[in-house]
Design a protein around this motif. Structure first.
Motif, mmCIF file in Angstrom:
data_model
loop_
_atom_site.group_PDB
_atom_site.id
_atom_site.type_symbol
_atom_site.label_atom_id
_atom_site.label_comp_id
_atom_site.label_asym_id
_atom_site.label_seq_id
_atom_site.Cartn_x
_atom_site.Cartn_y
_atom_site.Cartn_z
ATOM 1 N N LEU A 216 46.625 48.540 39.435
ATOM 2 C CA LEU A 216 46.829 49.498 40.527
ATOM 3 C C LEU A 216 48.120 50.285 40.322
ATOM 4 O O LEU A 216 48.175 51.480 40.579
ATOM 5 C CB LEU A 216 46.861 48.796 41.879
ATOM 6 C CG LEU A 216 45.530 48.298 42.404
ATOM 7 C CD1 LEU A 216 45.717 47.589 43.737
ATOM 8 C CD2 LEU A 216 44.543 49.422 42.548
ATOM 9 N N TRP A 217 49.162 49.621 39.858
ATOM 10 C CA TRP A 217 50.434 50.305 39.583
ATOM 11 C C TRP A 217 50.251 51.307 38.452
ATOM 12 O O TRP A 217 50.687 52.439 38.541
ATOM 13 C CB TRP A 217 51.520 49.277 39.227
ATOM 14 C CG TRP A 217 52.794 49.909 38.789
ATOM 15 C CD1 TRP A 217 53.775 50.395 39.595
ATOM 16 C CD2 TRP A 217 53.229 50.138 37.451
ATOM 17 N NE1 TRP A 217 54.795 50.922 38.836
ATOM 18 C CE2 TRP A 217 54.480 50.769 37.511
ATOM 19 C CE3 TRP A 217 52.675 49.865 36.198
ATOM 20 C CZ2 TRP A 217 55.196 51.136 36.377
ATOM 21 C CZ3 TRP A 217 53.387 50.229 35.066
ATOM 22 C CH2 TRP A 217 54.630 50.857 35.165
ATOM 23 N N ASP B 38 49.689 54.167 40.813
ATOM 24 C CA ASP B 38 51.090 54.099 41.253
ATOM 25 C C ASP B 38 51.195 53.413 42.612
ATOM 26 O O ASP B 38 51.948 53.824 43.476
ATOM 27 C CB ASP B 38 51.719 55.500 41.288
ATOM 28 C CG ASP B 38 53.238 55.445 41.405
ATOM 29 O OD1 ASP B 38 53.826 54.392 41.100
ATOM 30 O OD2 ASP B 38 53.833 56.457 41.822
ATOM 31 N N LYS B 39 50.430 52.351 42.784
ATOM 32 C CA LYS B 39 50.437 51.565 44.022
ATOM 33 C C LYS B 39 50.986 50.172 43.727
ATOM 34 O O LYS B 39 50.592 49.532 42.762
ATOM 35 C CB LYS B 39 49.025 51.420 44.615
ATOM 36 C CG LYS B 39 48.348 52.736 44.917
ATOM 37 C CD LYS B 39 49.011 53.437 46.057
ATOM 38 C CE LYS B 39 48.291 54.740 46.359
ATOM 39 N NZ LYS B 39 49.049 55.631 47.163
ATOM 40 N N GLY B 40 51.893 49.712 44.560
ATOM 41 C CA GLY B 40 52.439 48.371 44.396
ATOM 42 C C GLY B 40 53.494 48.297 43.313
ATOM 43 O O GLY B 40 54.052 49.307 42.890
ATOM 44 N N ASP B 41 53.724 47.078 42.850
ATOM 45 C CA ASP B 41 54.750 46.811 41.852
ATOM 46 C C ASP B 41 54.159 46.781 40.446
ATOM 47 O O ASP B 41 52.961 46.551 40.277
ATOM 48 C CB ASP B 41 55.422 45.464 42.128
ATOM 49 C CG ASP B 41 56.140 45.443 43.467
ATOM 50 O OD1 ASP B 41 56.716 46.489 43.842
ATOM 51 O OD2 ASP B 41 56.117 44.397 44.126
ATOM 52 N N GLY C 213 52.183 43.292 39.866
ATOM 53 C CA GLY C 213 51.619 42.972 41.162
ATOM 54 C C GLY C 213 50.400 42.086 41.065
ATOM 55 O O GLY C 213 50.102 41.475 40.045
ATOM 56 N N LYS C 214 49.658 42.085 42.162
ATOM 57 C CA LYS C 214 48.503 41.205 42.350
ATOM 58 C C LYS C 214 47.357 41.495 41.371
ATOM 59 O O LYS C 214 46.682 40.575 40.926
ATOM 60 C CB LYS C 214 48.025 41.386 43.791
ATOM 61 C CG LYS C 214 46.864 40.547 44.191
ATOM 62 C CD LYS C 214 46.549 40.790 45.656
ATOM 63 C CE LYS C 214 45.317 40.057 46.094
ATOM 64 N NZ LYS C 214 45.000 40.317 47.490
ATOM 65 N N TYR C 215 47.124 42.733 41.041
ATOM 66 C CA TYR C 215 45.946 43.099 40.253
ATOM 67 C C TYR C 215 46.302 43.325 38.791
ATOM 68 O O TYR C 215 46.592 44.423 38.362
ATOM 69 C CB TYR C 215 45.269 44.342 40.830
ATOM 70 C CG TYR C 215 44.733 44.080 42.201
ATOM 71 C CD1 TYR C 215 43.606 43.302 42.369
ATOM 72 C CD2 TYR C 215 45.373 44.561 43.326
ATOM 73 C CE1 TYR C 215 43.112 43.022 43.628
ATOM 74 C CE2 TYR C 215 44.886 44.295 44.586
ATOM 75 C CZ TYR C 215 43.758 43.528 44.726
ATOM 76 O OH TYR C 215 43.280 43.256 45.958
ATOM 77 N N SER C 216 46.288 42.230 38.030
ATOM 78 C CA SER C 216 46.564 42.307 36.602
ATOM 79 C C SER C 216 45.580 41.411 35.873
ATOM 80 O O SER C 216 44.866 40.621 36.479
ATOM 81 C CB SER C 216 48.002 41.865 36.313
ATOM 82 O OG SER C 216 48.145 40.502 36.632
ATOM 83 N N GLU D 125 38.277 44.869 47.838
ATOM 84 C CA GLU D 125 39.444 45.007 48.724
ATOM 85 C C GLU D 125 39.490 46.406 49.347
ATOM 86 O O GLU D 125 39.782 46.553 50.533
ATOM 87 C CB GLU D 125 40.738 44.730 47.966
ATOM 88 C CG GLU D 125 41.919 44.794 48.891
ATOM 89 C CD GLU D 125 42.979 43.773 48.582
ATOM 90 O OE1 GLU D 125 44.107 44.024 49.009
ATOM 91 O OE2 GLU D 125 42.692 42.761 47.940
ATOM 92 N N SER E 53 50.217 45.344 36.566
ATOM 93 C CA SER E 53 49.237 45.631 37.610
ATOM 94 C C SER E 53 48.444 46.889 37.278
ATOM 95 O O SER E 53 49.020 47.938 36.993
ATOM 96 C CB SER E 53 49.956 45.829 38.951
ATOM 97 O OG SER E 53 49.069 46.371 39.903
#
Length: 137
Positions: A60-61, A65-68, A71-74, A106, A58
């Protein structure tokens, strides 16, 4: 002494999670060991080397450092050995641009939603303040 960049911390976390030694990680990604150990930031080229190696990570990760980690954004796809790191950005530019556009949309939606919630809270406070003053009369 300067603090290591957030992205490098996340890459080190990734290495630990996957049980990769520095040597093995650098061999697989094409990122030099000195890059991982230095206290400076990470170049765009090395950033894309990492994403090309494991596009399911991800963004964002990795950046915020947001989410897993996954995660969703990859960018998505299977981890692979990077052979020509210089070709990564042009090869995935459209995917990266679309991902950034999606994230931006988003964030804009979340900001608008937060603004709407703030207005509702203000109106609720105003209502209860008026109710409080009316009940004292």
């Amino acid at each position: 002494m300067a603090e290591i960049s957030r992205i490098k911390k996340k890459i080190r976390e990734y290495m630990e999670y996957h049980g990769l030694s520095e040597y093995e990680f650098c061999k697989r990604t094409g990122i030099a060991k000195g890059v991982i150990n230095s206290e400076t930031g990470i170049s765009e080229q090395n950033f894309y080397r990492f994403l090309e190696y494991d596009p399911a990570v991800s963004i964002l990760w990795l950046i915020y450092d947001k989410g897993d980690m996954y995660g969703k954004y990859s960018i998505q796809g299977e981890p692979s050995q990077v052979s020509e790191p210089e070709e990564i950005y042009p090869k995935n530019k459209a995917k990266h641009d679309n991902l950034i556009h999606s994230i931006d949309n988003e964030i804009s939606s979340l900001i608008k939603l937060s603004e709407n919630h703030l207005e509702i809270l203000k109106e609720t406070r105003k209502y209860f303040t008026n109710l409080k003053h009316t009940s004292k009369l």
